[in-house]
Design a protein around this motif. Structure first.
Motif, PDB file in Angstrom:
ATOM      1  N   MET A  28      -6.188  -8.252 -32.522  1.00 28.74           N
ATOM      2  CA  MET A  28      -5.783  -9.237 -31.539  1.00 28.74           C
ATOM      3  C   MET A  28      -5.819  -8.621 -30.149  1.00 28.74           C
ATOM      4  O   MET A  28      -5.608  -7.429 -29.980  1.00 28.74           O
ATOM      5  N   PHE A  29      -6.054  -9.454 -29.168  1.00 26.58           N
ATOM      6  CA  PHE A  29      -6.147  -9.002 -27.787  1.00 26.58           C
ATOM      7  C   PHE A  29      -4.766  -8.951 -27.138  1.00 26.58           C
ATOM      8  O   PHE A  29      -3.832  -9.606 -27.592  1.00 26.58           O
ATOM      9  N   GLN A  30      -4.684  -8.185 -26.063  1.00 28.67           N
ATOM     10  CA  GLN A  30      -3.457  -8.043 -25.301  1.00 28.67           C
ATOM     11  C   GLN A  30      -3.673  -8.658 -23.923  1.00 28.67           C
ATOM     12  O   GLN A  30      -4.756  -8.537 -23.341  1.00 28.67           O
ATOM     13  N   LYS A  62       5.416 -23.042 -19.577  1.00 25.22           N
ATOM     14  CA  LYS A  62       5.245 -23.253 -21.013  1.00 25.22           C
ATOM     15  C   LYS A  62       3.761 -23.363 -21.369  1.00 25.22           C
ATOM     16  O   LYS A  62       3.283 -22.744 -22.323  1.00 25.22           O
ATOM     17  N   GLU A  63       3.009 -24.134 -20.596  1.00 24.91           N
ATOM     18  CA  GLU A  63       1.580 -24.306 -20.859  1.00 24.91           C
ATOM     19  C   GLU A  63       0.801 -23.012 -20.609  1.00 24.91           C
ATOM     20  O   GLU A  63      -0.190 -22.734 -21.288  1.00 24.91           O
ATOM     21  N   THR A  64       1.252 -22.215 -19.649  1.00 24.18           N
ATOM     22  CA  THR A  64       0.629 -20.918 -19.392  1.00 24.18           C
ATOM     23  C   THR A  64       0.811 -19.993 -20.594  1.00 24.18           C
ATOM     24  O   THR A  64      -0.128 -19.314 -21.017  1.00 24.18           O
ATOM     25  N   LEU A  65       1.999 -19.987 -21.159  1.00 23.42           N
ATOM     26  CA  LEU A  65       2.263 -19.161 -22.342  1.00 23.42           C
ATOM     27  C   LEU A  65       1.431 -19.630 -23.535  1.00 23.42           C
ATOM     28  O   LEU A  65       0.928 -18.803 -24.306  1.00 23.42           O
ATOM     29  N   GLU A  66       1.253 -20.929 -23.680  1.00 27.20           N
ATOM     30  CA  GLU A  66       0.406 -21.467 -24.750  1.00 27.20           C
ATOM     31  C   GLU A  66      -1.051 -21.038 -24.547  1.00 27.20           C
ATOM     32  O   GLU A  66      -1.746 -20.688 -25.503  1.00 27.20           O
ATOM     33  N   ALA A  67      -1.512 -21.065 -23.296  1.00 26.38           N
ATOM     34  CA  ALA A  67      -2.882 -20.637 -22.991  1.00 26.38           C
ATOM     35  C   ALA A  67      -3.059 -19.155 -23.317  1.00 26.38           C
ATOM     36  O   ALA A  67      -4.108 -18.749 -23.827  1.00 26.38           O
ATOM     37  N   GLU A  68      -2.040 -18.350 -23.029  1.00 25.54           N
ATOM     38  CA  GLU A  68      -2.099 -16.927 -23.359  1.00 25.54           C
ATOM     39  C   GLU A  68      -2.260 -16.731 -24.864  1.00 25.54           C
ATOM     40  O   GLU A  68      -3.056 -15.898 -25.303  1.00 25.54           O
ATOM     41  N   LYS A  69      -1.514 -17.489 -25.658  1.00 25.08           N
ATOM     42  CA  LYS A  69      -1.616 -17.383 -27.118  1.00 25.08           C
ATOM     43  C   LYS A  69      -3.038 -17.704 -27.577  1.00 25.08           C
ATOM     44  O   LYS A  69      -3.605 -17.014 -28.419  1.00 25.08           O
ATOM     45  N   LEU A  70      -3.605 -18.778 -27.013  1.00 25.97           N
ATOM     46  CA  LEU A  70      -4.973 -19.156 -27.375  1.00 25.97           C
ATOM     47  C   LEU A  70      -5.973 -18.074 -26.989  1.00 25.97           C
ATOM     48  O   LEU A  70      -6.895 -17.773 -27.741  1.00 25.97           O
ATOM     49  N   LEU A  71      -5.794 -17.506 -25.801  1.00 29.80           N
ATOM     50  CA  LEU A  71      -6.701 -16.456 -25.341  1.00 29.80           C
ATOM     51  C   LEU A  71      -6.627 -15.215 -26.229  1.00 29.80           C
ATOM     52  O   LEU A  71      -7.650 -14.577 -26.484  1.00 29.80           O
ATOM     53  N   LYS A  72      -5.447 -14.880 -26.680  1.00 28.49           N
ATOM     54  CA  LYS A  72      -5.297 -13.708 -27.550  1.00 28.49           C
ATOM     55  C   LYS A  72      -6.104 -13.873 -28.832  1.00 28.49           C
ATOM     56  O   LYS A  72      -6.664 -12.917 -29.347  1.00 28.49           O
ATOM     57  N   GLU A  73      -6.163 -15.090 -29.338  1.00 27.81           N
ATOM     58  CA  GLU A  73      -6.882 -15.355 -30.583  1.00 27.81           C
ATOM     59  C   GLU A  73      -8.374 -15.587 -30.354  1.00 27.81           C
ATOM     60  O   GLU A  73      -9.189 -15.291 -31.219  1.00 27.81           O
ATOM     61  N   ASN A  74      -8.730 -16.147 -29.206  1.00 27.30           N
ATOM     62  CA  ASN A  74     -10.125 -16.471 -28.910  1.00 27.30           C
ATOM     63  C   ASN A  74     -10.394 -16.268 -27.416  1.00 27.30           C
ATOM     64  O   ASN A  74     -10.409 -17.235 -26.652  1.00 27.30           O
ATOM     65  N   PRO A  75     -10.597 -15.044 -26.985  1.00 27.63           N
ATOM     66  CA  PRO A  75     -10.724 -14.748 -25.562  1.00 27.63           C
ATOM     67  C   PRO A  75     -11.941 -15.378 -24.876  1.00 27.63           C
ATOM     68  O   PRO A  75     -11.949 -15.539 -23.664  1.00 27.63           O
ATOM     69  N   PHE A  95      -7.801 -17.327 -14.059  1.00 29.43           N
ATOM     70  CA  PHE A  95      -9.047 -16.570 -14.082  1.00 29.43           C
ATOM     71  C   PHE A  95      -8.789 -15.229 -14.761  1.00 29.43           C
ATOM     72  O   PHE A  95      -7.777 -14.578 -14.480  1.00 29.43           O
ATOM     73  N   TYR A  96      -9.711 -14.827 -15.635  1.00 33.33           N
ATOM     74  CA  TYR A  96      -9.502 -13.593 -16.374  1.00 33.33           C
ATOM     75  C   TYR A  96     -10.818 -12.903 -16.713  1.00 33.33           C
ATOM     76  O   TYR A  96     -11.889 -13.499 -16.680  1.00 33.33           O
ATOM     77  N   SER A  97     -10.686 -11.630 -17.022  1.00 29.01           N
ATOM     78  CA  SER A  97     -11.822 -10.851 -17.507  1.00 29.01           C
ATOM     79  C   SER A  97     -11.381 -10.165 -18.801  1.00 29.01           C
ATOM     80  O   SER A  97     -10.191 -10.027 -19.071  1.00 29.01           O
ATOM     81  N   ILE A  98     -12.367  -9.760 -19.586  1.00 27.71           N
ATOM     82  CA  ILE A  98     -12.085  -9.123 -20.869  1.00 27.71           C
ATOM     83  C   ILE A  98     -12.669  -7.714 -20.843  1.00 27.71           C
ATOM     84  O   ILE A  98     -13.833  -7.530 -20.508  1.00 27.71           O
ATOM     85  N   GLU A  99     -11.834  -6.754 -21.174  1.00 29.61           N
ATOM     86  CA  GLU A  99     -12.277  -5.367 -21.227  1.00 29.61           C
ATOM     87  C   GLU A  99     -11.682  -4.727 -22.472  1.00 29.61           C
ATOM     88  O   GLU A  99     -10.458  -4.635 -22.593  1.00 29.61           O
ATOM     89  N   ASN A 100     -12.544  -4.334 -23.395  1.00 23.98           N
ATOM     90  CA  ASN A 100     -12.118  -3.823 -24.694  1.00 23.98           C
ATOM     91  C   ASN A 100     -11.242  -4.878 -25.371  1.00 23.98           C
ATOM     92  O   ASN A 100     -11.674  -5.981 -25.582  1.00 23.98           O
ATOM     93  N   LYS A 101     -10.029  -4.577 -25.673  1.00 23.42           N
ATOM     94  CA  LYS A 101      -9.119  -5.532 -26.325  1.00 23.42           C
ATOM     95  C   LYS A 101      -8.054  -6.044 -25.349  1.00 23.42           C
ATOM     96  O   LYS A 101      -6.987  -6.483 -25.753  1.00 23.42           O
TER      97      LYS A 101
END
Length: 97
Positions: A1-3, A36-49, A72-78
């Motif tokens: 899982m991503f952080q 609340k919606e931001t935290l939900e988005a974070e959960k989704l991103l962790k599972e499917n970045p 806005f986000y970027s992905i680097e490693n995990k």
């Protein structure tokens, strides 16, 4: 899982937006909903970045929060680095990543 890791700039932008809506509405209700919606988005991103839309910026993706906010986000490693939290009703020239 991503952080998830928020940059200092993105964290400040989020706090500023939440504080603006508390003051504007004289209530914490809308800001609580945004958070609340931001935290939900974070959960989704962790599972499917890769769920976010690819932007014109190199390696930067965007996901919507309540249709009026963009994360806005970027992905680097995990690690998913949140680069900006933006109110889409503002002037797009003021977006800082």
């Amino acid at each position: 899982m991503f952080q998830i890791e928020w940059t200092k700039k993105a964290s400040k932008q989020r706090v500023d937006i939440l504080e603006f809506w508390i003051e504007h509405n004289q209530s914490k209700t809308y800001s609580t909903k945004i958070l609340k919606e931001t935290l939900e988005a974070e959960k989704l991103l962790k599972e499917n970045p890769s769920i976010g839309t690819i932007t014109d910026l190199d390696e930067v993706r965007r996901t919507l929060i309540l249709r009026n906010f963009s994360m806005f986000y970027s992905i680097e490693n995990k690690i998913i680095n949140i680069l900006a939290f933006y109110d889409n009703r503002r002037n797009p020239d003021k977006l800082e990543l």
